[in-house]
Write a protein that holds these residues in place. Structure first.
Motif, PDB file in Angstrom:
ATOM      1  N   UNK A 176       0.665  -1.119   0.098  1.00  0.00           N
ATOM      2  CA  UNK A 176      -0.091   0.097   0.012  1.00  0.00           C
ATOM      3  C   UNK A 176       0.966   1.304   0.099  1.00  0.00           C
ATOM      4  N   UNK A 177       1.951   1.234   0.907  1.00  0.00           N
ATOM      5  CA  UNK A 177       2.711   2.429   1.094  1.00  0.00           C
ATOM      6  C   UNK A 177       3.473   2.580  -0.320  1.00  0.00           C
ATOM      7  N   UNK A 178       4.116   1.694  -0.858  1.00  0.00           N
ATOM      8  CA  UNK A 178       4.719   1.703  -1.865  1.00  0.00           C
ATOM      9  C   UNK A 178       3.838   2.304  -3.246  1.00  0.00           C
ATOM     10  N   UNK A 179       2.668   1.945  -3.248  1.00  0.00           N
ATOM     11  CA  UNK A 179       1.803   2.329  -4.281  1.00  0.00           C
ATOM     12  C   UNK A 179       1.651   4.063  -4.082  1.00  0.00           C
ATOM     13  N   UNK A 180       1.301   4.431  -2.774  1.00  0.00           N
ATOM     14  CA  UNK A 180       1.071   5.840  -2.498  1.00  0.00           C
ATOM     15  C   UNK A 180       2.511   6.479  -2.621  1.00  0.00           C
ATOM     16  N   UNK A 181       3.500   6.165  -2.390  1.00  0.00           N
ATOM     17  CA  UNK A 181       4.627   6.907  -2.440  1.00  0.00           C
ATOM     18  C   UNK A 181       4.774   7.382  -3.811  1.00  0.00           C
ATOM     19  N   UNK A 182       4.873   6.509  -4.825  1.00  0.00           N
ATOM     20  CA  UNK A 182       4.872   7.005  -6.290  1.00  0.00           C
ATOM     21  C   UNK A 182       3.693   7.880  -6.830  1.00  0.00           C
ATOM     22  N   UNK A 183       2.677   7.404  -6.418  1.00  0.00           N
ATOM     23  CA  UNK A 183       1.438   8.295  -6.573  1.00  0.00           C
ATOM     24  C   UNK A 183       1.506   9.503  -6.087  1.00  0.00           C
ATOM     25  N   UNK A 184       1.917   9.896  -4.909  1.00  0.00           N
ATOM     26  CA  UNK A 184       2.134  11.138  -4.578  1.00  0.00           C
ATOM     27  C   UNK A 184       3.084  12.169  -5.072  1.00  0.00           C
ATOM     28  N   UNK A 185       4.034  11.505  -5.596  1.00  0.00           N
ATOM     29  CA  UNK A 185       5.120  12.208  -6.727  1.00  0.00           C
ATOM     30  C   UNK A 185       4.386  12.594  -7.917  1.00  0.00           C
TER      31      UNK A 185
END
Length: 292
Positions: A176-185
């Protein structure tokens, strides 16, 4: 055994709301936190106070924990006055901190040794999801413990799913956090691009948030970015912790995650520039310096 008396350890931004929702669902609550001031509203609503995690454990059928870092989890469970110091057969512990999968397995094994059960059940949904009891809950542990805990999950979340054995909840949260990290960028770069092109970022956001580019970050955090609202729903310092755990796990699995590595680098830069106690949407400051 039907769970009725619930303990709760960790009353931060997320924990206070989650504990409040358990009380609203009719559970009897005993709470503990480093600062008693954080518990005042809960105590005024009828919760009981305990001076240590061990005392919480003795008062409850099951205890929920959500604290900051794996080292905090270790102390809350294994410390001199930790939960296992007050643990007795038949009891249940549920760690909802985003923490180490290995530590989750250690907690599960110790609970079993003592005749009880444990689950790792990290959450997604931020401060809004915690407040509105709409968290997504990712669970690892025995199915018997999962079934027993479902009424608690129903009081705090909108979705919950058993992913596997101890540690599986934490691994799911890492995904979940991996997906959020790139999405936030991506969200930050989209807004920065719109501004540089002379467009109205608010208007652009209205157009793209409902299409294929849509995401939780786009709908819930991008509006905060544009307003310069960087108050924490989820702290930058805790997101850095999560990305560090995910990168450590990836290295153990010999998995290359360049997007996560870049996000980790950017968030560490943001923290170094004084943003560690901002919300994760504060990454936008690196793209729009006028918002600092």
């Amino acid at each position: 055994m039907t769970l009725k008396k619930i303990g709760f350890v960790g009353l931060g931004v997320m924990g206070r709301a989650m504990a409040s929702n358990l009380m609203k669902a009719g559970f009897e609550l005993t709470v503990s936190n480093r600062s008693k001031a954080s518990a005042e509203a809960l105590l005024a609503s009828g919760a009981a106070w305990a001076d240590s995690p061990a005392a919480v454990m003795r008062a409850a059928d099951a205890v929920v924990t959500i604290v900051g870092y794996p080292r905090d989890v270790e102390q809350v469970y294994f410390g001199e006055k930790g939960l296992f110091a007050g643990f007795t057969p038949g009891k249940l512990v549920i760690d909802m901190t985003t923490s180490s999968p290995l530590l989750a397995a250690k907690i599960g094994a110790r609970a079993r040794e003592l005749g009880g059960e444990a689950l790792d059940a990290p959450v997604s949904g931020g401060d809004v999801g915690a407040r509105d009891a709409k968290l997504t809950i990712m669970v690892g542990g025995p199915e018997t413990a999962y079934k027993k805990a479902e009424p608690l999950f129903a009081a705090m979340g909108k979705e919950w799913k058993l992913q596997g054995a101890w540690g599986a909840g934490q691994h799911t949260k890492m995904a979940n956090q991996i997906a959020i990290a790139s999405n936030m960028m991506g969200v930050c770069e989209a807004l920065a691009y719109a501004r540089a092109a002379g467009l109205d970022p608010q208007s652009v956001l209205a157009s793209i948030s409902g299409g294929a580019a849509g995401s939780f970050s786009m709908s819930n955090l991008a509006p905060r970015m544009l307003k310069g609202d960087f108050k924490p729903g989820f702290y930058v310092k805790h997101f850095i912790k999560d990305m560090g755990i995910a990168l450590d796990c990836a290295r153990e699995m010999k998995l290359d995650l360049p997007g996560l590595e870049l996000a980790d680098k950017l968030y560490r830069r943001l923290a170094d520039e004084g943003g560690e106690n901002d919300g994760t949407q504060a990454l936008y400051k690196l793209y729009a310096p006028e918002r600092n």
